[in-house]
Motif scaffolding. Structure first.
Motif, PDB file in Angstrom:
ATOM      1  N   VAL A  47       0.860  -1.188   0.000  1.00  0.00           N
ATOM      2  CA  VAL A  47       0.000   0.000   0.000  1.00  0.00           C
ATOM      3  C   VAL A  47       0.893   1.233   0.000  1.00  0.00           C
ATOM      4  N   GLY A  48       0.783   2.055  -1.045  1.00  0.00           N
ATOM      5  CA  GLY A  48       1.552   3.277  -1.141  1.00  0.00           C
ATOM      6  C   GLY A  48       2.171   3.449  -2.510  1.00  0.00           C
ATOM      7  N   TYR A  49       2.925   4.503  -2.682  1.00  0.00           N
ATOM      8  CA  TYR A  49       3.574   4.838  -3.946  1.00  0.00           C
ATOM      9  C   TYR A  49       4.824   3.990  -4.130  1.00  0.00           C
ATOM     10  N   ASN A  50       4.908   3.227  -5.231  1.00  0.00           N
ATOM     11  CA  ASN A  50       6.113   2.479  -5.609  1.00  0.00           C
ATOM     12  C   ASN A  50       6.557   1.498  -4.513  1.00  0.00           C
ATOM     13  N   VAL A  51       5.621   0.783  -3.933  1.00  0.00           N
ATOM     14  CA  VAL A  51       5.881  -0.131  -2.822  1.00  0.00           C
ATOM     15  C   VAL A  51       6.215  -1.534  -3.341  1.00  0.00           C
ATOM     16  N   LEU A  52       7.226  -2.161  -2.786  1.00  0.00           N
ATOM     17  CA  LEU A  52       7.658  -3.518  -3.171  1.00  0.00           C
ATOM     18  C   LEU A  52       7.798  -3.669  -4.683  1.00  0.00           C
ATOM     19  N   SER A  53       8.209  -2.615  -5.346  1.00  0.00           N
ATOM     20  CA  SER A  53       8.235  -2.652  -6.817  1.00  0.00           C
ATOM     21  C   SER A  53       9.344  -3.532  -7.378  1.00  0.00           C
ATOM     22  N   ASN A  54      10.362  -3.883  -6.579  1.00  0.00           N
ATOM     23  CA  ASN A  54      11.436  -4.765  -7.043  1.00  0.00           C
ATOM     24  C   ASN A  54      11.209  -6.225  -6.680  1.00  0.00           C
ATOM     25  N   LEU A  55      10.200  -6.505  -5.901  1.00  0.00           N
ATOM     26  CA  LEU A  55       9.905  -7.866  -5.473  1.00  0.00           C
ATOM     27  C   LEU A  55       9.467  -8.695  -6.676  1.00  0.00           C
ATOM     28  N   SER A  56       9.986  -9.919  -6.826  1.00  0.00           N
ATOM     29  CA  SER A  56       9.599 -10.711  -7.993  1.00  0.00           C
ATOM     30  C   SER A  56       8.973 -12.057  -7.638  1.00  0.00           C
ATOM     31  N   THR A  57       9.664 -12.903  -6.900  1.00  0.00           N
ATOM     32  CA  THR A  57       9.147 -14.248  -6.630  1.00  0.00           C
ATOM     33  C   THR A  57       8.856 -14.488  -5.154  1.00  0.00           C
ATOM     34  N   GLN A  58       9.121 -13.525  -4.305  1.00  0.00           N
ATOM     35  CA  GLN A  58       8.941 -13.702  -2.868  1.00  0.00           C
ATOM     36  C   GLN A  58       7.461 -13.627  -2.483  1.00  0.00           C
ATOM     37  N   SER A  59       7.153 -14.193  -1.319  1.00  0.00           N
ATOM     38  CA  SER A  59       5.757 -14.279  -0.881  1.00  0.00           C
ATOM     39  C   SER A  59       5.595 -13.846   0.572  1.00  0.00           C
ATOM     40  N   ASN A  60       4.362 -13.550   0.923  1.00  0.00           N
ATOM     41  CA  ASN A  60       3.958 -13.229   2.293  1.00  0.00           C
ATOM     42  C   ASN A  60       4.663 -12.007   2.860  1.00  0.00           C
ATOM     43  N   ASN A  61       4.838 -10.976   2.048  1.00  0.00           N
ATOM     44  CA  ASN A  61       5.429  -9.717   2.488  1.00  0.00           C
ATOM     45  C   ASN A  61       4.343  -8.652   2.566  1.00  0.00           C
ATOM     46  N   THR A  62       4.487  -7.756   3.525  1.00  0.00           N
ATOM     47  CA  THR A  62       3.563  -6.641   3.681  1.00  0.00           C
ATOM     48  C   THR A  62       4.378  -5.358   3.763  1.00  0.00           C
ATOM     49  N   ALA A  63       4.003  -4.349   2.971  1.00  0.00           N
ATOM     50  CA  ALA A  63       4.715  -3.073   2.978  1.00  0.00           C
ATOM     51  C   ALA A  63       3.728  -1.928   2.881  1.00  0.00           C
ATOM     52  N   ILE A  64       3.924  -0.936   3.741  1.00  0.00           N
ATOM     53  CA  ILE A  64       3.039   0.228   3.774  1.00  0.00           C
ATOM     54  C   ILE A  64       3.894   1.483   3.867  1.00  0.00           C
ATOM     55  N   GLY A  65       3.698   2.408   2.924  1.00  0.00           N
ATOM     56  CA  GLY A  65       4.399   3.682   2.948  1.00  0.00           C
ATOM     57  C   GLY A  65       5.165   3.935   1.671  1.00  0.00           C
ATOM     58  N   TYR A  66       5.591   5.153   1.464  1.00  0.00           N
ATOM     59  CA  TYR A  66       6.294   5.577   0.262  1.00  0.00           C
ATOM     60  C   TYR A  66       7.525   4.710   0.006  1.00  0.00           C
ATOM     61  N   SER A  67       7.567   4.011  -1.107  1.00  0.00           N
ATOM     62  CA  SER A  67       8.683   3.146  -1.518  1.00  0.00           C
ATOM     63  C   SER A  67       9.083   2.097  -0.477  1.00  0.00           C
ATOM     64  N   ALA A  68       8.175   1.728   0.379  1.00  0.00           N
ATOM     65  CA  ALA A  68       8.477   0.728   1.410  1.00  0.00           C
ATOM     66  C   ALA A  68       8.855  -0.600   0.760  1.00  0.00           C
ATOM     67  N   GLY A  69       9.907  -1.220   1.268  1.00  0.00           N
ATOM     68  CA  GLY A  69      10.341  -2.518   0.773  1.00  0.00           C
ATOM     69  C   GLY A  69      11.099  -2.482  -0.532  1.00  0.00           C
TER      70      GLY A  69
END
Length: 92
Positions: A47-69
């Protein structure tokens, strides 16, 4: 509101290019380019702008905030990211 790439009905997508390349399921992407590079990862929430955008095959991650993760492509599974970029709570 949409389903992301592959028209997967178990994904929830709101935002330009969110979940653009996924074949994974049960993901939630809310925000511009959130989970952009996710290919097969499942049960991720961004949830947020550009969040977890590099994540590809990973699972069960949660990210909240600007570019989080967005601190790399090999983030592992079962992480929680809060705030901008690199704050991690619980890592696999």
């Amino acid at each position: 509101m949409g389903k992301g790439a592959g028209n997967n009905s178990s994904n929830t997508v709101v935002g330009y290019q969110a979940l653009k390349t996924t074949s994974g399921s049960q993901n939630v992407a809310i925000g511009y380019e959130t989970l952009l590079s996710n290919t097969t990862g499942i049960q991720n929430v961004g949830v947020g702008y550009n969040v977890l955008s590099n994540l590809s095959t990973q699972s069960n991650n949660t990210a909240i905030g600007y570019s989080a993760g967005n601190n790399g492509t090999n983030l592992g599974n079962n992480n929680t990211f809060l705030g901008s970029l690199r704050v991690v709570i619980g890592r696999d």
